[in-house]
Design a protein around this motif. Structure first.
Motif, PDB file in Angstrom:
ATOM      1  N   LEU A 116     -29.110  33.180  -6.652  1.00 11.86           N
ATOM      2  CA  LEU A 116     -27.851  33.825  -7.067  1.00 11.86           C
ATOM      3  C   LEU A 116     -27.538  35.027  -6.175  1.00 11.86           C
ATOM      4  CD1 LEU A 116     -28.344  33.697 -10.962  1.00 11.86           C
ATOM      5  CD2 LEU A 116     -27.369  31.945  -9.457  1.00 11.86           C
ATOM      6  N   ASP A 117     -27.780  34.864  -4.888  1.00  6.07           N
ATOM      7  CA  ASP A 117     -27.612  35.911  -3.890  1.00  6.07           C
ATOM      8  C   ASP A 117     -26.244  35.762  -3.217  1.00  6.07           C
ATOM      9  OD1 ASP A 117     -27.693  37.598  -1.669  1.00  6.07           O
ATOM     10  OD2 ASP A 117     -29.548  36.738  -0.850  1.00  6.07           O
ATOM     11  N   THR A 118     -25.235  36.391  -3.793  1.00  6.04           N
ATOM     12  CA  THR A 118     -23.863  36.244  -3.307  1.00  6.04           C
ATOM     13  C   THR A 118     -23.744  36.576  -1.826  1.00  6.04           C
ATOM     14  OG1 THR A 118     -22.962  36.726  -5.502  1.00  6.04           O
ATOM     15  CG2 THR A 118     -21.468  36.996  -3.631  1.00  6.04           C
ATOM     16  N   GLU A 119     -24.238  37.712  -1.419  1.00  2.00           N
ATOM     17  CA  GLU A 119     -24.079  38.124  -0.021  1.00  2.00           C
ATOM     18  C   GLU A 119     -24.904  37.248   0.914  1.00  2.00           C
ATOM     19  OE1 GLU A 119     -21.667  40.200   1.034  1.00  2.00           O
ATOM     20  OE2 GLU A 119     -21.115  40.257  -1.085  1.00  2.00           O
ATOM     21  N   GLY A 120     -26.078  36.822   0.487  1.00  3.60           N
ATOM     22  CA  GLY A 120     -26.890  35.923   1.297  1.00  3.60           C
ATOM     23  C   GLY A 120     -26.215  34.581   1.505  1.00  3.60           C
ATOM     24  N   VAL A 121     -25.603  34.046   0.441  1.00  2.81           N
ATOM     25  CA  VAL A 121     -24.871  32.787   0.555  1.00  2.81           C
ATOM     26  C   VAL A 121     -23.655  32.982   1.450  1.00  2.81           C
ATOM     27  CG1 VAL A 121     -23.534  31.057  -0.717  1.00  2.81           C
ATOM     28  CG2 VAL A 121     -25.680  31.919  -1.676  1.00  2.81           C
ATOM     29  N   LEU A 122     -22.934  34.051   1.224  1.00  2.07           N
ATOM     30  CA  LEU A 122     -21.729  34.324   2.007  1.00  2.07           C
ATOM     31  C   LEU A 122     -22.032  34.415   3.497  1.00  2.07           C
ATOM     32  CD1 LEU A 122     -18.720  34.775   1.513  1.00  2.07           C
ATOM     33  CD2 LEU A 122     -19.192  37.222   1.470  1.00  2.07           C
ATOM     34  N   ALA A 123     -23.198  34.912   3.847  1.00  2.00           N
ATOM     35  CA  ALA A 123     -23.582  35.030   5.261  1.00  2.00           C
ATOM     36  C   ALA A 123     -23.695  33.662   5.928  1.00  2.00           C
ATOM     37  CB  ALA A 123     -24.900  35.786   5.388  1.00  2.00           C
ATOM     38  N   GLY A 124     -23.831  32.600   5.146  1.00  2.00           N
ATOM     39  CA  GLY A 124     -23.911  31.259   5.702  1.00  2.00           C
ATOM     40  C   GLY A 124     -22.571  30.637   6.021  1.00  2.00           C
ATOM     41  N   PHE A 125     -21.481  31.344   5.707  1.00  2.00           N
ATOM     42  CA  PHE A 125     -20.128  30.839   5.942  1.00  2.00           C
ATOM     43  C   PHE A 125     -19.462  31.562   7.113  1.00  2.00           C
ATOM     44  CE2 PHE A 125     -20.638  29.618   1.501  1.00  2.00           C
ATOM     45  CZ  PHE A 125     -19.977  28.404   1.429  1.00  2.00           C
ATOM     46  N   ALA A 126     -18.666  30.823   7.874  1.00  2.00           N
ATOM     47  CA  ALA A 126     -17.815  31.435   8.896  1.00  2.00           C
ATOM     48  C   ALA A 126     -16.793  32.327   8.184  1.00  2.00           C
ATOM     49  CB  ALA A 126     -17.103  30.356   9.705  1.00  2.00           C
ATOM     50  N   PRO A 127     -16.325  33.390   8.835  1.00  2.00           N
ATOM     51  CA  PRO A 127     -15.351  34.288   8.194  1.00  2.00           C
ATOM     52  C   PRO A 127     -14.092  33.581   7.693  1.00  2.00           C
ATOM     53  CG  PRO A 127     -16.208  35.289  10.190  1.00  2.00           C
ATOM     54  CD  PRO A 127     -16.719  33.869  10.167  1.00  2.00           C
ATOM     55  N   ASP A 128     -13.671  32.513   8.374  1.00  2.00           N
ATOM     56  CA  ASP A 128     -12.446  31.813   7.972  1.00  2.00           C
ATOM     57  C   ASP A 128     -12.752  30.483   7.262  1.00  2.00           C
ATOM     58  OD1 ASP A 128     -13.461  30.542  10.199  1.00  2.00           O
ATOM     59  OD2 ASP A 128     -11.523  30.297  11.189  1.00  2.00           O
ATOM     60  N   ALA A 129     -13.963  30.359   6.736  1.00  2.00           N
ATOM     61  CA  ALA A 129     -14.373  29.128   6.056  1.00  2.00           C
ATOM     62  C   ALA A 129     -13.601  28.934   4.750  1.00  2.00           C
ATOM     63  CB  ALA A 129     -15.873  29.175   5.761  1.00  2.00           C
ATOM     64  N   THR A 130     -13.711  27.732   4.221  1.00  2.00           N
ATOM     65  CA  THR A 130     -13.121  27.394   2.925  1.00  2.00           C
ATOM     66  C   THR A 130     -14.188  26.725   2.071  1.00  2.00           C
ATOM     67  OG1 THR A 130     -10.955  27.067   3.931  1.00  2.00           O
ATOM     68  CG2 THR A 130     -11.286  26.100   1.769  1.00  2.00           C
ATOM     69  N   MET A 131     -14.185  27.046   0.773  1.00  2.00           N
ATOM     70  CA  MET A 131     -15.075  26.405  -0.177  1.00  2.00           C
ATOM     71  C   MET A 131     -14.248  25.927  -1.366  1.00  2.00           C
ATOM     72  SD  MET A 131     -18.501  27.854  -2.091  1.00  2.00           S
ATOM     73  CE  MET A 131     -17.809  28.516  -3.611  1.00  2.00           C
ATOM     74  N   ARG A 132     -14.578  24.740  -1.855  1.00  2.00           N
ATOM     75  CA  ARG A 132     -13.918  24.201  -3.049  1.00  2.00           C
ATOM     76  C   ARG A 132     -14.994  23.725  -4.007  1.00  2.00           C
ATOM     77  NH1 ARG A 132      -8.578  20.693  -3.372  1.00  2.00           N
ATOM     78  NH2 ARG A 132      -8.515  20.453  -5.631  1.00  2.00           N
ATOM     79  N   TYR A 133     -14.915  24.140  -5.274  1.00  2.00           N
ATOM     80  CA  TYR A 133     -15.886  23.777  -6.299  1.00  2.00           C
ATOM     81  C   TYR A 133     -15.186  22.920  -7.345  1.00  2.00           C
ATOM     82  CZ  TYR A 133     -19.353  24.320 -10.018  1.00  2.00           C
ATOM     83  OH  TYR A 133     -20.291  24.088 -10.997  1.00  2.00           O
ATOM     84  N   GLY A 134     -15.648  21.679  -7.499  1.00  2.00           N
ATOM     85  CA  GLY A 134     -15.054  20.784  -8.486  1.00  2.00           C
ATOM     86  C   GLY A 134     -13.581  20.585  -8.208  1.00  2.00           C
ATOM     87  N   SER A 135     -12.791  20.646  -9.272  1.00  2.00           N
ATOM     88  CA  SER A 135     -11.348  20.449  -9.123  1.00  2.00           C
ATOM     89  C   SER A 135     -10.597  21.768  -8.948  1.00  2.00           C
ATOM     90  CB  SER A 135     -10.786  19.690 -10.331  1.00  2.00           C
ATOM     91  OG  SER A 135     -10.994  20.452 -11.505  1.00  2.00           O
ATOM     92  N   ILE A 167     -14.260  33.165  -1.093  1.00  3.02           N
ATOM     93  CA  ILE A 167     -15.568  32.586  -1.405  1.00  3.02           C
ATOM     94  C   ILE A 167     -16.398  33.571  -2.215  1.00  3.02           C
ATOM     95  CG2 ILE A 167     -17.718  31.706  -0.412  1.00  3.02           C
ATOM     96  CD1 ILE A 167     -15.943  30.669   1.968  1.00  3.02           C
ATOM     97  N   ARG A 168     -16.380  34.838  -1.838  1.00  2.00           N
ATOM     98  CA  ARG A 168     -17.125  35.867  -2.589  1.00  2.00           C
ATOM     99  C   ARG A 168     -16.655  35.907  -4.038  1.00  2.00           C
ATOM    100  NH1 ARG A 168     -16.342  39.998   0.386  1.00  2.00           N
ATOM    101  NH2 ARG A 168     -18.362  40.116   1.395  1.00  2.00           N
ATOM    102  N   ALA A 169     -15.357  35.863  -4.269  1.00  2.00           N
ATOM    103  CA  ALA A 169     -14.841  35.887  -5.642  1.00  2.00           C
ATOM    104  C   ALA A 169     -15.338  34.675  -6.430  1.00  2.00           C
ATOM    105  CB  ALA A 169     -13.314  35.930  -5.624  1.00  2.00           C
ATOM    106  N   GLY A 170     -15.315  33.504  -5.815  1.00  2.00           N
ATOM    107  CA  GLY A 170     -15.789  32.298  -6.485  1.00  2.00           C
ATOM    108  C   GLY A 170     -17.275  32.355  -6.775  1.00  2.00           C
ATOM    109  N   LEU A 171     -18.058  32.812  -5.808  1.00  2.00           N
ATOM    110  CA  LEU A 171     -19.504  32.922  -6.007  1.00  2.00           C
ATOM    111  C   LEU A 171     -19.836  33.940  -7.088  1.00  2.00           C
ATOM    112  CD1 LEU A 171     -20.742  32.906  -2.286  1.00  2.00           C
ATOM    113  CD2 LEU A 171     -20.968  31.036  -3.963  1.00  2.00           C
ATOM    114  N   THR A 172     -19.143  35.063  -7.077  1.00  2.00           N
ATOM    115  CA  THR A 172     -19.396  36.094  -8.079  1.00  2.00           C
ATOM    116  C   THR A 172     -19.131  35.549  -9.475  1.00  2.00           C
ATOM    117  OG1 THR A 172     -18.891  37.860  -6.514  1.00  2.00           O
ATOM    118  CG2 THR A 172     -18.744  38.410  -8.860  1.00  2.00           C
ATOM    119  N   PHE A 173     -18.031  34.835  -9.648  1.00  2.00           N
ATOM    120  CA  PHE A 173     -17.721  34.237 -10.947  1.00  2.00           C
ATOM    121  C   PHE A 173     -18.811  33.245 -11.353  1.00  2.00           C
ATOM    122  CE2 PHE A 173     -15.997  30.802 -13.495  1.00  2.00           C
ATOM    123  CZ  PHE A 173     -15.536  31.508 -14.603  1.00  2.00           C
TER     124      PHE A 173
END
Length: 129
Positions: A26-45, A55-61
């Protein structure tokens, strides 16, 4: 099962295992470091989450909604820069129950970072009270 290592051996790139160790911690900043600055993430629908801020907002939630998250890799396939990860994801709910659901994640990984991540999962059983 906790962590990104499965009970049965699944060959996975080292970067993928390290990335999911951070997810399971549950390491938000550690996970975020694995993404390019302009990356996109989609979770479910849900709507796509663009860039580090989205991405940080989604991970934090996600990370504050559960006591723990654990991934058990079931299969990993790679073609060029695209990786498919089949996993069983176990969520530790705030009420103490643990619920496991299957997931398939499509990851575009270039130059050492994730450009795009699409997580195909139905979280309904996890969210059911």
């Amino acid at each position: 099962m906790t962590g990104a290592t499965a009970a049965r051996a699944v060959a996975a790139p080292a970067w993928l295992t390290r990335f999911y160790e951070k997810v399971d911690a549950l390491d938000t900043e550690g996970v975020l470091a694995g993404f390019a600055p302009d990356a996109t993430m989609r979770y479910g629908s849900g709507d796509p989450m663009p860039g580090h801020d989205g991405i940080r907002a989604g991970l934090t939630f996600l990370f504050t909604s559960y006591r723990r998250i654990g991934h058990e890799f079931r299969g990993v396939w790679q073609s060029g820069s695209t990786v498919l990860l089949e996993a069983t994801v176990t969520y530790g709910r705030p009420d103490g129950r643990e619920v496991s659901v299957p997931a398939l994640t499509v990851i575009d990984h270039r130059d050492g970072v994730i450009d795009d991540m699409r997580i195909y999962i139905d979280p309904t059983p996890v969210q059911a009270g």
